[in-house]
Write an enzyme that holds these catalytic residues in place. Structure first.
Site, PDB file in Angstrom:
ATOM      1  N   CYS A 109      -5.539  -2.535   2.017  1.00  0.00           N
ATOM      2  CA  CYS A 109      -5.505  -2.618   3.478  1.00  0.00           C
ATOM      3  C   CYS A 109      -6.890  -2.891   4.081  1.00  0.00           C
ATOM      4  CB  CYS A 109      -4.886  -1.339   4.042  1.00  0.00           C
ATOM      5  SG  CYS A 109      -4.235  -1.487   5.729  1.00  0.00           S
TER       6      CYS A 109
ATOM      7  N   GLU B 145       0.844  -1.193   0.000  1.00  0.00           N
ATOM      8  CA  GLU B 145       0.000   0.000   0.000  1.00  0.00           C
ATOM      9  C   GLU B 145       0.885   1.250   0.000  1.00  0.00           C
ATOM     10  OE1 GLU B 145      -3.732   1.660   2.738  1.00  0.00           O
ATOM     11  OE2 GLU B 145      -2.216   0.361   3.621  1.00  0.00           O
TER      12      GLU B 145
ATOM     13  N   LYS C 265      -8.780   3.956  -2.687  1.00  0.00           N
ATOM     14  CA  LYS C 265      -9.325   3.375  -1.459  1.00  0.00           C
ATOM     15  C   LYS C 265     -10.641   4.055  -1.104  1.00  0.00           C
ATOM     16  CE  LYS C 265      -7.712   2.018   3.182  1.00  0.00           C
ATOM     17  NZ  LYS C 265      -6.559   2.080   4.099  1.00  0.00           N
TER      18      LYS C 265
END
Length: 342
Positions: free
Chosen positions: A166, A47, A132
């Site tokens: 994540c 990430e 994200k």
């Protein structure tokens, strides 16, 4: 017809050259070449590998940490942009698919960044950019929110490839949205999280989420996590307590899980390195005979998931600016819709 290729995957566990984008891109190129030399056709990076995770959000109050925002903004990249071009060329030269996290600048704002995951094909084509959807906890001080337009599975020569960043791998709806598009290989990229609460074990949390997605979806999951270096600790720590916190062990894990939810690589914990796995997508066929949650083992007359793939757009222009009335109308879908009178 659906294909079931066999290939080698590589999960990279490494730290960026903190806030130094050119040096981090060079490091990524070297790691891509190393993994490709070992036969990897899929190379997954952590990430926001390019080129920093905002650890200061966890160790400082917003006022103290605010001065770091400009630093991470300046080190972020534009998509498309020259750094993306370099990564695409590295993928083409290696003949490998690359999934890599980056801080992405909003093209229309100097105050918004996204935690983005770039998926690059083995021919050097940028296949997709996923932002994200929801920054986790303190991350909201740095990143904006993505939208459903990037919840996509990409058709590639190594199978149908999807990715989440994540904490998104904790979201069952996001994961199901990828599975329902036929995902066969899932990349879950993470950051090392030594700053978590004392009773939170990041390694076990990553393993649990990856095993669950693989077992539920009967897919392969490639986990790539970042590492913490002395450089990062010394740059971000502002007192002895934060320095001790950032040096906490058992905070990073990388590996590959099979469609039965079992780890098929040696675990890589905390240290930098690369782990490899030979993947045969045909292994998912018999597993799905028992549980196919996107097919026969579901009740779509009872359960349905709505995925809105409309890109978020704060400004929508309507009308003809060249019209004889000389008026230009605007509408905005966030947060308020308005049309200027003609």
């Amino acid at each position: 017809m659906i294909e079931f290729p066999a290939f080698r995957a590589a999960a990279v566990q490494a730290a960026p050259v903190f806030l130094d984008t050119p040096a981090t891109i060079d490091k990524a190129r070297a790691l891509i070449a190393t993994a490709a030399a070992e036969g990897a056709e899929l190379i997954a990076f952590p990430e926001v590998f390019v080129s920093a995770y905002p650890y200061w959000n966890w160790t400082m109050n917003p006022v103290e940490g605010g001065r770091w925002f400009e630093r991470i903004y300046r080190s972020a990249i534009d998509v498309p942009g020259p750094e993306v071009d370099v990564l695409c060329e590295a993928a083409r030269a290696a003949g490998a698919h690359i999934v890599i996290g980056a801080n992405e600048r909003d093209p229309n704002s100097t105050g918004t960044l996204y935690n983005s995951v770039l998926t690059i094909g083995s021919d050097g084509t940028l296949l997709g950019v996923h932002r994200k959807l929801m920054p986790t906890w303190a991350e909201k001080l740095t990143w904006g929110r993505g939208d459903g337009s990037s919840i996509r599975v990409h058709e590639t020569s190594i199978g149908r490839l999807g990715a989440l960043a994540c904490g998104e791998n904790t979201n069952p709806l996001a994961r199901f949205a990828l599975l329902a598009q036929g995902e066969q290989v899932h990349v879950a990229n993470y950051i090392a999280l030594p700053v978590a609460p004392h009773d939170y074990d990041m390694v076990e949390a990553i393993k649990l989420r990856a095993a669950a997605h693989s077992f539920e979806g009967k897919v392969f999951t490639v986990v790539a996590c970042s590492a913490i270096t002395d450089e990062i600790v010394e740059r971000v720590a502002h007192d002895d307590d934060s320095r001790e916190l950032l040096r906490r062990k058992h905070c990073a894990f990388s590996g590959v899980f099979g469609p039965d939810g079992r780890l098929i690589t040696s675990p890589l914990v905390d240290n930098e390195g690369i782990v490899y796995a030979d993947i045969d997508l045909a292994a998912s066929i018999s597993a799905k005979q028992m549980h196919d949650v996107v097919g026969h083992y579901n009740r779509f007359d009872v359960f349905q998931l709505l995925l809105d793939t409309t890109p978020a757009n704060g400004l929508i222009k309507t009308g003809d600016v060249a019209s004889s009335r000389g008026a230009e109308s605007f509408t905005s879908d966030s947060p308020v819709s308005a049309v200027l009178p003609s």
